[in-house]
Design an enzyme around this catalytic site. Structure first.
Site, PDB file in Angstrom:
ATOM      1  CD  GLU A 197      -2.724   1.154   2.618  1.00  0.00           C
ATOM      2  OE1 GLU A 197      -2.313   0.513   3.597  1.00  0.00           O
ATOM      3  OE2 GLU A 197      -3.775   1.842   2.639  1.00  0.00           O
ATOM      4  CG  ASP A 275      -8.954   0.198   3.348  1.00  0.00           C
ATOM      5  OD1 ASP A 275      -8.877  -0.675   4.214  1.00  0.00           O
ATOM      6  OD2 ASP A 275      -7.980   0.922   3.023  1.00  0.00           O
ATOM      7  CG  ASP A 276     -10.459   2.003   6.811  1.00  0.00           C
ATOM      8  OD1 ASP A 276     -10.641   1.326   7.833  1.00  0.00           O
ATOM      9  OD2 ASP A 276      -9.428   1.922   6.111  1.00  0.00           O
TER      10      ASP A 276
HETATM   11  N1  ADE Z   1      -6.253  -0.061   9.024  1.00  0.00           N
HETATM   12  C1  ADE Z   1      -7.414   0.390   8.564  1.00  0.00           C
HETATM   13  N2  ADE Z   1      -7.300   0.756   7.286  1.00  0.00           N
HETATM   14  C2  ADE Z   1      -6.022   0.516   6.917  1.00  0.00           C
HETATM   15  C3  ADE Z   1      -5.292   0.667   5.726  1.00  0.00           C
HETATM   16  N3  ADE Z   1      -5.831   1.144   4.617  1.00  0.00           N
HETATM   17  N4  ADE Z   1      -3.996   0.309   5.726  1.00  0.00           N
HETATM   18  C4  ADE Z   1      -3.431  -0.181   6.832  1.00  0.00           C
HETATM   19  N5  ADE Z   1      -4.071  -0.347   7.976  1.00  0.00           N
HETATM   20  C5  ADE Z   1      -5.367  -0.014   8.029  1.00  0.00           C
HETATM   21 ZN    ZN Z   2      -7.195  -2.003   4.819  1.00  0.00          ZN
END
Ligand code: ADE
Ligand code: ZN
Length: 335
Positions: A197, A275-276
């Site tokens: 990432e 993801d979030d």
């Molecule tokens: N925790 C929550 N979202 C994340 C992300 N995109 N990368 C790493 N840790 C995370």
């Molecule tokens: Zn993640």
């Protein structure tokens, strides 16, 4: 196209339950638990959600999670996400949770997992949504700490399918967690990890070779290395790509420059995920909608992405087949 996406049967394979915590619910739970948060309104929270990098986001993400105290809080958080799945035709989801974010504050492992799993059970009964859990180790903490978490998880082993690795990637390579992943696999958990990432291709190699991962979360920087791409294809590992997360955290400067289509063209198996979602401006369908528009994806592309989401899930063969048939029928009718 929006309607096609909205009704497309799909699975979500990369979702942090703490990252699905919407400001409205955060206020409600904070009030219920008499906890002060440093914001006065939903608007103020939303304005704070501007990030230059992963760490910027993580600082605020861990802060938000501090209002979660009781089993009911974890239930409400999870059920609220699963309701959104139902609205988006997400038929199956693989939910990550970060036990250490809570046990570090004195919340018991049982409180966290019992709340989450009761919501999973209710969503299965009410909406027919299947789900499983990925227990993620926080990589900014020590391997010893991860071992403690593994130990705490054992009485709840039947509720957990995978172990994952998340949080601050740079400076915390997969090699740091080699032993705890080995032990986790021995007790029956399937290993996955965030890799590539912000970290470079070497981190992805380590996740493959030292953690023996069966799926790659993000994986964007794998594209730096042709040999690595060939290895990922050889091992038949999918990438759980998160377009709106990538722009929110400046991993990609603009969705139009997102490597998703390039990944597909190279023969990599890619899925789309949120993801979030509470922090990055959209649920999974919004991710499909915006990346479709930015890269001019066809219905065939979207079908392939949804197909991968079921194919590369950790569901049993029979349930996978059921969903894939449902998806194929949908595509044949709506293409
Ligand atoms: N925790 C929550 N979202 C994340 C992300 N995109 N990368 C790493 N840790 C995370
Ligand atoms: Zn993640």
């Amino acid at each position: 196209m929006k309607k096609f996406i909205k009704n497309l049967p799909k699975a979500e394979l990369h979702l942090h339950i703490e990252g699905s915590f919407e400001p409205e619910l955060m206020f409600k739970i904070a009030k219920r638990n008499s906890i002060k948060i440093p914001f006065n309104s939903v608007k103020e929270i939303e304005n704070a959600y501007k990030f230059n990098c992963l760490q910027d986001f993580l600082d605020i993400y861990y802060q938000g999670a501090q209002v979660l105290i009781t089993e009911q809080d974890f239930y409400d958080l999870t059920f609220s996400y699963l309701q959104k799945c139902n609205e988006q035709n997400v038929r199956h989801t693989e939910i990550m949770f970060d036990p250490q974010t809570h046990t570090e504050r004195g919340i018991s492992f049982a409180t966290v997992i019992n709340g989450i799993s009761k919501a999973q059970k209710d969503a299965k009964e009410q909406f027919g949504i299947t789900s499983l859990l990925i227990m993620s180790y926080l990589r900014h903490l020590s391997e010893e700490d991860a071992f403690k978490t593994l130990e705490q998880s054992l009485p709840f082993k039947d509720l957990i399918t995978c172990v994952g690795l998340d949080s601050s990637e740079k400076g915390n390579p997969p090699s740091k967690f080699k032993n705890v992943f080995k032990k986790s696999e021995e007790v029956g958990y399937i290993p996955v990890a965030h890799a590539g990432e912000e970290g470079n291709a070497d981190y992805v190699w380590e996740a493959l070779d030292l953690l023996n991962i069966k799926r790659i979360d993000h994986g964007n920087n794998a594209l730096q290395d042709k040999k690595l791409i060939a290895e990922i294809i050889k091992r038949d590992l999918a990438l759980t790509v998160c377009p709106l997360s990538n722009t929110a955290l400046q991993v990609v400067t603009d969705l139009k420059e997102h490597p998703l289509k390039e990944m597909m063209n190279l023969g990599l198996k890619v899925t789309i995920n949120s993801d979030d979602p509470a922090f990055f401006g959209g649920q999974v369908n919004q991710n499909y909608i915006e990346i479709q528009k930015a890269l001019d994806l066809t219905k065939e592309d979207l079908y392939e992405l949804a197909k991968n989401s079921f194919q590369y899930s950790f569901l049993d063969k029979e349930t996978k087949e059921k969903y894939l048939t449902e998806l194929e029928m949908y595509f044949e009718k709506n293409k």
